[in-house]
Design an enzyme around this catalytic site. Structure first.
Site, PDB file in Angstrom:
ATOM      1  N   PHE A 208       0.851  -1.177   0.000  1.00  0.00           N
ATOM      2  CA  PHE A 208       0.000   0.000   0.000  1.00  0.00           C
ATOM      3  C   PHE A 208       0.887   1.228   0.000  1.00  0.00           C
ATOM      4  O   PHE A 208       2.103   1.129   0.245  1.00  0.00           O
ATOM      5  CB  PHE A 208      -0.907  -0.009   1.248  1.00  0.00           C
ATOM      6  CG  PHE A 208      -2.377   0.095   0.933  1.00  0.00           C
ATOM      7  CD1 PHE A 208      -3.121   1.189   1.357  1.00  0.00           C
ATOM      8  CD2 PHE A 208      -3.024  -0.916   0.229  1.00  0.00           C
ATOM      9  CE1 PHE A 208      -4.479   1.286   1.075  1.00  0.00           C
ATOM     10  CE2 PHE A 208      -4.374  -0.832  -0.051  1.00  0.00           C
ATOM     11  CZ  PHE A 208      -5.101   0.278   0.376  1.00  0.00           C
TER      12      PHE A 208
ATOM     13  N   GLU B 264      -6.609   2.184  -3.352  1.00  0.00           N
ATOM     14  CA  GLU B 264      -5.165   2.228  -3.551  1.00  0.00           C
ATOM     15  C   GLU B 264      -4.625   0.814  -3.721  1.00  0.00           C
ATOM     16  O   GLU B 264      -3.554   0.598  -4.294  1.00  0.00           O
ATOM     17  CB  GLU B 264      -4.555   2.872  -2.310  1.00  0.00           C
ATOM     18  CG  GLU B 264      -3.071   3.062  -2.339  1.00  0.00           C
ATOM     19  CD  GLU B 264      -2.677   4.069  -1.274  1.00  0.00           C
ATOM     20  OE1 GLU B 264      -2.818   5.265  -1.540  1.00  0.00           O
ATOM     21  OE2 GLU B 264      -2.252   3.637  -0.183  1.00  0.00           O
TER      22      GLU B 264
ATOM     23  N   LEU C 291      -8.603   2.428   9.072  1.00  0.00           N
ATOM     24  CA  LEU C 291      -9.279   1.298   9.718  1.00  0.00           C
ATOM     25  C   LEU C 291      -8.538   0.907  11.000  1.00  0.00           C
ATOM     26  O   LEU C 291      -9.159   0.522  11.992  1.00  0.00           O
ATOM     27  CB  LEU C 291      -9.408   0.103   8.764  1.00  0.00           C
ATOM     28  CG  LEU C 291     -10.336   0.289   7.560  1.00  0.00           C
ATOM     29  CD1 LEU C 291     -10.450  -0.994   6.752  1.00  0.00           C
ATOM     30  CD2 LEU C 291     -11.718   0.754   7.994  1.00  0.00           C
TER      31      LEU C 291
ATOM     32  N   LEU D 258     -14.951   5.717  -4.972  1.00  0.00           N
ATOM     33  CA  LEU D 258     -13.576   5.353  -4.663  1.00  0.00           C
ATOM     34  C   LEU D 258     -13.115   4.083  -5.379  1.00  0.00           C
ATOM     35  O   LEU D 258     -13.835   3.095  -5.424  1.00  0.00           O
ATOM     36  CB  LEU D 258     -13.445   5.120  -3.156  1.00  0.00           C
ATOM     37  CG  LEU D 258     -12.063   4.638  -2.686  1.00  0.00           C
ATOM     38  CD1 LEU D 258     -11.033   5.747  -2.837  1.00  0.00           C
ATOM     39  CD2 LEU D 258     -12.111   4.149  -1.247  1.00  0.00           C
TER      40      LEU D 258
ATOM     41  N   ARG E   5      -2.666  11.162   5.525  1.00  0.00           N
ATOM     42  CA  ARG E   5      -2.869   9.818   6.071  1.00  0.00           C
ATOM     43  C   ARG E   5      -2.395   8.772   5.069  1.00  0.00           C
ATOM     44  O   ARG E   5      -2.633   8.878   3.860  1.00  0.00           O
ATOM     45  CB  ARG E   5      -4.354   9.606   6.374  1.00  0.00           C
ATOM     46  CG  ARG E   5      -4.676   8.180   6.795  1.00  0.00           C
ATOM     47  CD  ARG E   5      -6.102   8.034   7.254  1.00  0.00           C
ATOM     48  NE  ARG E   5      -7.105   8.021   6.196  1.00  0.00           N
ATOM     49  CZ  ARG E   5      -7.300   7.055   5.317  1.00  0.00           C
ATOM     50  NH1 ARG E   5      -6.524   5.996   5.326  1.00  0.00           N
ATOM     51  NH2 ARG E   5      -8.264   7.139   4.430  1.00  0.00           N
TER      52      ARG E   5
ATOM     53  N   GLN F 120      -7.581  15.029   2.657  1.00  0.00           N
ATOM     54  CA  GLN F 120      -6.941  14.150   1.684  1.00  0.00           C
ATOM     55  C   GLN F 120      -7.792  14.014   0.438  1.00  0.00           C
ATOM     56  O   GLN F 120      -8.992  13.696   0.526  1.00  0.00           O
ATOM     57  CB  GLN F 120      -6.730  12.764   2.275  1.00  0.00           C
ATOM     58  CG  GLN F 120      -6.034  11.819   1.302  1.00  0.00           C
ATOM     59  CD  GLN F 120      -5.589  10.572   2.005  1.00  0.00           C
ATOM     60  OE1 GLN F 120      -6.351   9.635   2.199  1.00  0.00           O
ATOM     61  NE2 GLN F 120      -4.324  10.543   2.402  1.00  0.00           N
TER      62      GLN F 120
ATOM     63  N   ARG G  28      -0.404   9.594  -0.739  1.00  0.00           N
ATOM     64  CA  ARG G  28      -1.537   9.992  -1.564  1.00  0.00           C
ATOM     65  C   ARG G  28      -1.498  11.447  -1.976  1.00  0.00           C
ATOM     66  O   ARG G  28      -1.949  11.805  -3.086  1.00  0.00           O
ATOM     67  CB  ARG G  28      -2.854   9.727  -0.825  1.00  0.00           C
ATOM     68  CG  ARG G  28      -3.173   8.268  -0.742  1.00  0.00           C
ATOM     69  CD  ARG G  28      -4.405   8.020   0.068  1.00  0.00           C
ATOM     70  NE  ARG G  28      -4.683   6.591   0.145  1.00  0.00           N
ATOM     71  CZ  ARG G  28      -5.667   6.073   0.862  1.00  0.00           C
ATOM     72  NH1 ARG G  28      -6.455   6.863   1.565  1.00  0.00           N
ATOM     73  NH2 ARG G  28      -5.856   4.779   0.892  1.00  0.00           N
TER      74      ARG G  28
ATOM     75  N   HIS H 142      -8.047  11.654  -2.450  1.00  0.00           N
ATOM     76  CA  HIS H 142      -7.606  10.318  -2.867  1.00  0.00           C
ATOM     77  C   HIS H 142      -7.318  10.340  -4.363  1.00  0.00           C
ATOM     78  O   HIS H 142      -8.141  10.833  -5.142  1.00  0.00           O
ATOM     79  CB  HIS H 142      -8.689   9.302  -2.549  1.00  0.00           C
ATOM     80  CG  HIS H 142      -8.241   7.881  -2.645  1.00  0.00           C
ATOM     81  ND1 HIS H 142      -7.909   7.277  -3.852  1.00  0.00           N
ATOM     82  CD2 HIS H 142      -8.040   6.936  -1.690  1.00  0.00           C
ATOM     83  CE1 HIS H 142      -7.542   6.026  -3.622  1.00  0.00           C
ATOM     84  NE2 HIS H 142      -7.612   5.801  -2.327  1.00  0.00           N
TER      85      HIS H 142
ATOM     86  N   HIS I  15     -11.581  12.883   0.048  1.00  0.00           N
ATOM     87  CA  HIS I  15     -11.738  11.536   0.603  1.00  0.00           C
ATOM     88  C   HIS I  15     -11.732  11.459   2.116  1.00  0.00           C
ATOM     89  O   HIS I  15     -12.509  10.712   2.712  1.00  0.00           O
ATOM     90  CB  HIS I  15     -10.611  10.656   0.044  1.00  0.00           C
ATOM     91  CG  HIS I  15     -10.624   9.246   0.515  1.00  0.00           C
ATOM     92  ND1 HIS I  15     -11.671   8.385   0.250  1.00  0.00           N
ATOM     93  CD2 HIS I  15      -9.718   8.510   1.220  1.00  0.00           C
ATOM     94  CE1 HIS I  15     -11.405   7.195   0.774  1.00  0.00           C
ATOM     95  NE2 HIS I  15     -10.231   7.244   1.361  1.00  0.00           N
TER      96      HIS I  15
END
Lengths: 587, 128
Positions: free
Chosen positions: A118, A255, A404, A252, A398, A240, A286, A242, A353
């Site tokens: 990621f 990523e 999460l 969305l 972030r 942010q 991002r 995205h 986002h």
């Protein structure tokens, strides 16, 4: 107005709210969750890519300190290092708990939890190449997480007030939070929910922008209530965008697509991220990727007849990988972009986002303000966790998969702290009648008003101002223009007309109340964005292009009263590791 | 011009449900049924009531009966459903109507609760 009392009340039934609720439900204290939608409809359900955590499944050598380094760097150095240390070190415990609760993670051949690469994730403090650290359930991890938490709350008999909307915070004469007023959406009844501990897990506010990955329900309700009650907001300029929202729809695309080997191309078919981030390429932070995409578009290399987007190429991954690891986005792409990623690249554009900012808290979830001398002061009775909080573990940007993790770690931490506080005994003066009435004032005013403008029109106007003046790239005078437009919008939004006067399931009324929360969130964002005279993380300015660590290596604090902007120090003293010193941030 | 027929029922004032007709100009765009509802609520009648959230087909809020078929309004494109320029939107069948297109999901959720509790019990281990 009826009063219902609890030991603890949680506003918001998403990942953070339900993790906090689970902790408290297991404690035996009388707790309840107030949620404006049925819990499994909360926006956590749409999270796709995964939970980033150094559980050392894909790589047995993986280390939470590497994750901490990546997160601190990702935050462009205004993430609080003690909080990041806590989140990354406690993370594996939280993940295994979820696994034991029944979260159906994707599995490797050996039966271990599947982890994918990621953005911004590296091995060995940035020296060892790309890390695969994001634990995933296909590309529907948020869906799996939310349903797992809901089922476990059911098992533990959590009390839910579903489709109840919190109106405002109730404070006593000592300035302590004693609960909230709330309206039952189904019947229209207004109630004072009295509580020794009120947790805001109200999520983000992407709907302040015209184009967003967020659900309709992400209207910054916690921010609105907090700001109106005199609680400050931290780092609100940090939004942010995205990189991969579907062009046109805003939906969305995770990523995780880039994690599985997909990459962005311009109109010449060039993998342009190779130029902007030679090492991490498409898996840079991002903010870096979003800016690169916008620059490609501005420099004339965008795709489509208007040259206003780029494309995400996935076909080289093959149908099997796409259908097994990214089935959700395959469906989304077909539905909203009319493109089959197995055959063609998906048109994408940076899309609003995530709100890095929020209610400032410590690692226990206690809401904070600063006193006249600039020292932190706990706001008694109020807690926050999840996207609505700013602990801060994300700082100015972030990393993917960290949200999460944030939800479960700090949802749990808030629950643990409140449980202990309840056990020690919480003494609070009751709020008086006038305190309670003040907290339902705006609803009363809305119901009594006979003139005013249509909520949908005002909302669109607000969203366009934010989209145009406070996007990926910002500029002083243009932001000042935006702030003036917002100023003249305030009165009109305060006087919004509700087009439905009924009591039973009146969603028009809720939309008006939400609109007022959107406005507070938007104005806070606009004012601090204009005040921070540097570029850092997601906040990029054409008139201040460099990072200014001398003046701005700190959080911004916004107080609605007087529209004051202040600064608050960042924590640079983790407990068990050395400080990660700010460096020039490249990928 | 799209002819939209929406099921209406306000328990406070209506003794029985009825269908209300709207004309919606989608400007030739193949939008989703949810977009049509949003247009009606924003521009014509703010009292039209329905649930919605994610608008991308993952949350389940906007389950409705659309031209006779049950589905999620946010991922049902007009081209998937409209016949003869007519769109008929009704609440999910089989459940009591609270208001307009909002049904009482308690019976349905009760069954899930029972199953959830059983499932969670079977598949959780005591903490180490």
């Amino acid at each position: 107005m009826r009063t219902i009392s609890f030991d603890g009340v949680i506003v918001g039934g998403g990942g953070a709210g339900m993790r906090a609720a689970l902790q408290l439900a297991q404690s035996g204290y009388k707790t309840a969750v107030i949620t404006k939608v049925f819990p499994t409809r909360s926006h956590t359900v749409s999270a796709q890519g995964g939970i980033t955590c150094a559980i050392a499944s894909a790589d047995p050598q993986d280390d939470w300190r590497w994750h901490m380094y990546d997160t601190v760097k990702g935050s462009d150095y205004i993430g609080d290092q003690d909080a990041i240390e806590y989140m990354c070190s406690v993370g594996p415990e939280a993940i295994f708990e979820l696994e034991h609760m029944g979260l159906p993670f994707s599995r490797t051949e050996e039966g271990r939890i599947y982890q994918r690469p990621f953005g911004g994730q590296s091995k060995n403090f940035g020296e060892g190449g790309q890390a695969a650290r994001t634990c995933a359930a296909a590309d529907r991890t948020g869906h799996a997480l939310l349903h797992t938490l809901y089922q476990n709350n059911v098992k533990n008999e959590t009390v839910f007030f579903n489709e109840w909307f919190a109106i405002d915070l109730v404070k006593n004469q000592d300035g302590a939070v004693t609960g909230v007023t709330a309206i039952c959406i189904e019947t229209g009844e207004t109630v004072y929910v009295k509580s020794k501990a009120t947790v805001f897990a109200t999520g983000g506010a992407g709907r302040i922008y015209a184009s967003t990955t967020n659900a309709h329900i992400n209207t910054g309700d916690g921010m609105g209530m907090a700001l109106r009650a005199g609680v400050p907001a931290q780092d609100m300029e940090m939004w942010q965008f995205h990189p991969t929202g579907i062009y046109g729809a805003g939906t969305l695309v995770t990523e995780g697509c880039r994690g599985e080997g997909g990459y962005l191309i311009n109109k010449d078919g060039e993998r342009f991220m190779e130029r902007y981030a030679p090492n991490a390429k498409d898996l840079a932070g991002r903010d870096v990727v979003a800016r690169s995409m916008v620059l490609e578009i501005l420099e004339g290399r965008g795709c489509g007849p208007d040259g206003d987007h780029v494309k995400l190429k996935l076909d080289h991954l093959g149908e099997e990988v796409l259908e097994s690891r990214l089935p959700g986005i395959c469906e989304l792409s077909r539905t909203f972009a009319h493109v089959d990623p197995v055959k063609e690249p998906i048109p994408v554009v940076p899309t609003c986002h995530y709100m890095m900012g929020g209610i400032p808290t410590n690692i226990h979830g206690q809401a904070l303000t600063v006193d006249a001398d600039g020292n932190d002061q706990v706001i008694p009775g109020l807690y926050a966790c999840g996207e609505a909080a700013c602990v801060s573990v994300h700082g100015a940007n972030r990393l993917g998969g960290n949200s999460l993790l944030d939800l479960v770690v700090f949802g749990r931490a808030s629950g643990i702290f409140i449980e202990n506080a309840l056990r020690d005994g919480i003494e609070m003066r009751d709020a008086g009648q006038s305190d309670i009435e003040q907290a339902s004032q705006r609803l009363v005013a809305l119901n009594e008003r006979t003139d005013g403008e249509n909520a949908a029109d005002l909302r669109k106007e607000l969203q366009n101002i934010m989209q145009n003046h406070f996007g990926v790239f910002r500029k002083g005078e243009f932001m000042q223009e935006g702030i003036k437009k917002l100023e003249s919008l305030r009165g009109r939004i305060e006087n919004v007309k509700c087009g439905d006067k009924s009591s039973a399931f009146n969603t028009a009324r809720i939309e008006c109340l939400e609109l007022q929360n959107l406005f507070e969130t938007a104005e806070a964002t606009a004012i601090v964005a204009e005040a921070r005279t540097e570029s850092r993380g997601a906040h990029a300015r054409e008139d201040f292009t460099e990072r200014d660590d001398e003046n701005w290596l700190c959080h911004s604090m916004y107080h609605r009263d007087g529209k004051r902007v202040g600064k608050r120090s960042v924590n640079f003293t983790p407990k068990t590791v050395d400080t990660f010193q700010p460096k020039i941030r490249t990928y | 011009m799209l002819q939209v027929s929406v099921y209406r029922y306000n328990p406070e004032v209506d003794s029985a449900p009825y269908m209300q007709d709207f004309q919606v100009d989608t400007q030739g765009k193949d939008v989703m049924v949810l977009d049509v509802l949003e247009m009606i609520k924003a521009e014509q009648d703010a009292t039209v009531t329905y649930r919605r959230s994610c608008r991308e087909g993952v949350c389940g809020s906007d389950g409705l009966n659309i031209n006779g078929k049950n589905g999620l309004a946010c991922i049902t494109a007009l081209s998937d459903t409209v016949k003869n320029d007519k769109l008929v939107i009704r609440p999910l069948p089989g459940l009591p109507v609270i208001r307009d297109l909002v049904v009482d999901m308690s019976l349905f959720l009760c069954a899930i609760r029972k199953d959830s509790a059983v499932f969670a019990k079977q598949h959780t281990r005591p903490s180490d």
